[in-house]
Design an enzyme around this catalytic site. Structure first.
Site, PDB file in Angstrom:
ATOM      1  CE  LYS A 106      -8.526  -4.716   5.887  1.00 47.75           C
ATOM      2  NZ  LYS A 106      -8.686  -6.067   5.230  1.00 47.75           N
ATOM      3  CG  HIS A 144      -2.062  -0.978   1.088  1.00 45.95           C
ATOM      4  ND1 HIS A 144      -3.008  -1.166   2.068  1.00 45.95           N
ATOM      5  CD2 HIS A 144      -2.387  -1.851   0.100  1.00 45.95           C
ATOM      6  CE1 HIS A 144      -3.874  -2.100   1.695  1.00 45.95           C
ATOM      7  NE2 HIS A 144      -3.504  -2.544   0.507  1.00 45.95           N
TER       8      HIS A 144
HETATM    9  N1  LIG Z   1     -12.203  -3.148   3.127  1.00 46.92           N
HETATM   10  C1  LIG Z   1     -12.459  -4.435   3.008  1.00 46.92           C
HETATM   11  O1  LIG Z   1     -13.508  -4.930   3.459  1.00 46.92           O
HETATM   12  C2  LIG Z   1     -11.480  -5.301   2.290  1.00 46.92           C
HETATM   13  C3  LIG Z   1     -11.885  -6.562   1.810  1.00 46.92           C
HETATM   14  C4  LIG Z   1     -10.959  -7.343   1.080  1.00 46.92           C
HETATM   15  C5  LIG Z   1      -9.662  -6.881   0.904  1.00 46.92           C
HETATM   16  N2  LIG Z   1      -9.290  -5.664   1.421  1.00 46.92           N
HETATM   17  C6  LIG Z   1      -7.901  -5.190   1.252  1.00 46.92           C
HETATM   18  O2  LIG Z   1      -7.657  -4.989  -0.145  1.00 46.92           O
HETATM   19  C7  LIG Z   1      -6.330  -5.356  -0.476  1.00 46.92           C
HETATM   20  C8  LIG Z   1      -6.366  -6.363  -1.618  1.00 46.92           C
HETATM   21  O3  LIG Z   1      -7.100  -7.501  -1.218  1.00 46.92           O
HETATM   22  P1  LIG Z   1      -7.876  -8.413  -2.306  1.00 46.92           P
HETATM   23  O4  LIG Z   1      -8.654  -9.404  -1.510  1.00 46.92           O
HETATM   24  O5  LIG Z   1      -8.575  -7.557  -3.295  1.00 46.92           O
HETATM   25  O6  LIG Z   1      -6.627  -9.127  -3.001  1.00 46.92           O
HETATM   26  P2  LIG Z   1      -6.562  -9.832  -4.438  1.00 46.92           P
HETATM   27  O7  LIG Z   1      -5.438 -10.762  -4.409  1.00 46.92           O
HETATM   28  O8  LIG Z   1      -7.926 -10.343  -4.801  1.00 46.92           O
HETATM   29  O9  LIG Z   1      -6.249  -8.607  -5.415  1.00 46.92           O
HETATM   30  C9  LIG Z   1      -5.018  -7.914  -5.404  1.00 46.92           C
HETATM   31  C10 LIG Z   1      -4.709  -7.521  -6.846  1.00 46.92           C
HETATM   32  O10 LIG Z   1      -3.540  -6.692  -6.846  1.00 46.92           O
HETATM   33  C11 LIG Z   1      -2.748  -7.071  -7.969  1.00 46.92           C
HETATM   34  N3  LIG Z   1      -1.370  -6.638  -7.700  1.00 46.92           N
HETATM   35  C12 LIG Z   1      -0.465  -7.201  -6.851  1.00 46.92           C
HETATM   36  N4  LIG Z   1       0.671  -6.477  -6.837  1.00 46.92           N
HETATM   37  C13 LIG Z   1       0.479  -5.448  -7.695  1.00 46.92           C
HETATM   38  C14 LIG Z   1       1.290  -4.361  -8.109  1.00 46.92           C
HETATM   39  N5  LIG Z   1       2.534  -4.196  -7.618  1.00 46.92           N
HETATM   40  N6  LIG Z   1       0.791  -3.497  -9.030  1.00 46.92           N
HETATM   41  C15 LIG Z   1      -0.455  -3.672  -9.535  1.00 46.92           C
HETATM   42  N7  LIG Z   1      -1.276  -4.685  -9.174  1.00 46.92           N
HETATM   43  C16 LIG Z   1      -0.813  -5.551  -8.253  1.00 46.92           C
HETATM   44  C17 LIG Z   1      -2.932  -8.572  -8.088  1.00 46.92           C
HETATM   45  O11 LIG Z   1      -2.609  -9.033  -9.390  1.00 46.92           O
HETATM   46  C18 LIG Z   1      -4.412  -8.717  -7.746  1.00 46.92           C
HETATM   47  O12 LIG Z   1      -5.240  -8.657  -8.893  1.00 46.92           O
HETATM   48  C19 LIG Z   1      -5.697  -5.877   0.820  1.00 46.92           C
HETATM   49  O13 LIG Z   1      -4.935  -4.863   1.386  1.00 46.92           O
HETATM   50  C20 LIG Z   1      -6.882  -6.211   1.708  1.00 46.92           C
HETATM   51  O14 LIG Z   1      -6.592  -6.037   3.088  1.00 46.92           O
HETATM   52  C21 LIG Z   1     -10.177  -4.885   2.086  1.00 46.92           C
END
Ligand SMILES: NC(=O)c1ccc[n+]([C@@H]2O[C@H](COP(=O)([O-])OP(=O)(O)OC[C@H]3O[C@@H](n4cnc5c(N)ncnc54)[C@H](O)[C@@H]3O)[C@@H](O)[C@H]2O)c1
Length: 362
Positions: free
Chosen positions: A106, A88
């Site tokens: 988050k 992040h």
């Molecule tokens: N607020 C909420 O309720 C909630 C819910 C789920 C996830 N999140 C947060 O969201 C974030 C992602 O979680 P997610 O479940 O969506 O993960 P995910 O694995 O489904 O998605 C992450 C995406 O980021 C991409 N990625 C990784 N490194 C990258 C980079 N350097 N540049 C560009 N793209 C990149 C990946 O290819 C993937 O598509 C986490 O920090 C998680 O804590 C928050």
């Protein structure tokens, strides 16, 4: 600063959004942005180009080949950072340096050092930043805020935040970053943090944390279960429980108890309001809470809370006020999570502010 807002036919300003990270939560941001009249999704980027293309196609916007390409777009003035947690700060700092306002998922990052670098970069660039804590915008916490501000609970005595959820090993195996210390953190850093934020928001700053963490049901490098006791600067005390190992999972729960009242929230809805001098069967008793979808399903995310928080950031940018959820709020929440992990490693009570841990890790 990203002042490339697009003028709409009615003369209102619309903020152009870019999303980096087109996974589970990137899709929620796209839905939330579509719900906000003053926002428009301009482009999506992801390391996996197929994912960026798919999400962009679904929302009728463009996909960018890289974060740099996304940041170079003049029609993007706000960036939603939806990459794995330990990336992040890196993505946010690049976006801030490009003059873009920031919506960071988050946790703000998984270490206080990274959080501080991001906060400093946003300040230096003069861009606005909020870190997602969408449950602050749920109806139960909004009602709790009104009661706390009116002093209806008296002196606060005890607060309890619990996230007792169930995630399969398949959830952790679904992406390489999940369940790793550097990119994710454990059940508390990922799942429990939402209600840790609500606990601090209700009871105020924490001063001391004592915790144990265990890994009971998953092949992961981090905890799947954390339990902590907390002291607050007000003199109140509290507890935090977080797990992804308990079947079948139950609603996320916040209890706030004071000398003249108690409020209990489950999955964002107020389920108990008992105030001195008020009929406990009377107004304030909410109907039964809905089924705890997120308790057992990581993809069950209602975009309404994100829309409310992102809409608040845009209003804050427009009038030049701080957003409802600040980067400093998110840092304070992260600090408690880091204190829990330090307490587990050291076997000691950790005082806040947390000092750098010689034993490394978040
Ligand atoms: N607020 C909420 O309720 C909630 C819910 C789920 C996830 N999140 C947060 O969201 C974030 C992602 O979680 P997610 O479940 O969506 O993960 P995910 O694995 O489904 O998605 C992450 C995406 O980021 C991409 N990625 C990784 N490194 C990258 C980079 N350097 N540049 C560009 N793209 C990149 C990946 O290819 C993937 O598509 C986490 O920090 C998680 O804590 C928050």
């Amino acid at each position: 600063m990203g002042e490339s807002n697009e003028a709409t036919g009615g003369g209102a300003r619309r903020h152009g959004f870019g999303i980096v990270g087109a996974g589970v939560i990137g899709a929620t941001h796209a839905e939330a942005i579509a719900m906000i009249p003053s926002a428009r999704l301009a482009a999506v980027a992801d390391l996996n180009p197929g994912r960026a293309r798919e999400l962009a196609g679904k929302h009728g916007c463009e996909h960018a080949d890289s974060l740099d390409a996304l940041l170079a777009r003049p029609d993007v003035d706000v960036v939603s950072v939806c990459v794995p947690s330990g990336l992040h700060a890196e993505a946010g700092i690049r976006a801030a340096k490009a003059g873009k306002h920031l919506v960071i998922e988050k946790p703000i990052d998984v270490t206080l050092q990274a959080a501080d670098r991001l906060i400093a970069a946003a300040r230096a660039a003069g861009v606005a930043m909020t870190v997602i804590s969408q449950h602050r915008f749920d109806p139960g916490p909004a009602e709790l805020r009104r009661l706390l501000d009116a002093g209806a609970l008296g002196s606060l005595v005890l607060g309890e935040a619990s996230t007792k959820w169930y995630r399969t090993q398949g959830y952790y195996d679904s992406a390489a970053w999940r369940g790793t210390p550097d990119l994710d953190g454990g059940s508390l850093m990922n799942q429990g943090i939402h209600y840790v934020d609500l606990l601090l928001w209700a009871l105020g700053p924490a001063t001391e944390v004592t915790a144990v963490c265990v890994t009971r049901a998953h092949q992961i490098e981090v905890e799947d279960t954390a339990l902590a006791i907390v002291r607050f600067s007000s003199g109140a005390v509290g507890s935090i429980a977080s797990s992804t190992a308990v079947f079948p999972g139950s609603p996320q729960r916040l209890e706030v108890h004071g000398t003249t009242g108690t409020v209990v929230i489950e999955d964002g809805r107020l389920v108990l309001r008992a105030l001195s001098g008020e009929d406990p069967g009377g107004p304030g008793r909410a109907p039964d809470p809905p089924a705890p979808a997120a308790a057992a399903n990581a993809a069950a995310i209602d975009p309404a809370g994100h829309a409310a928080q992102i809409g608040d950031l845009l209003a804050a940018i427009d009038v030049g006020r701080p957003p409802a959820v600040t980067a400093e709020d998110a840092r304070a929440t992260l600090e408690v999570v880091c204190a829990v992990y330090q307490s587990q490693r050291s076997g000691r009570t950790i005082t806040i502010p947390v000092r750098p841990d010689p034993q490394a890790g978040p």
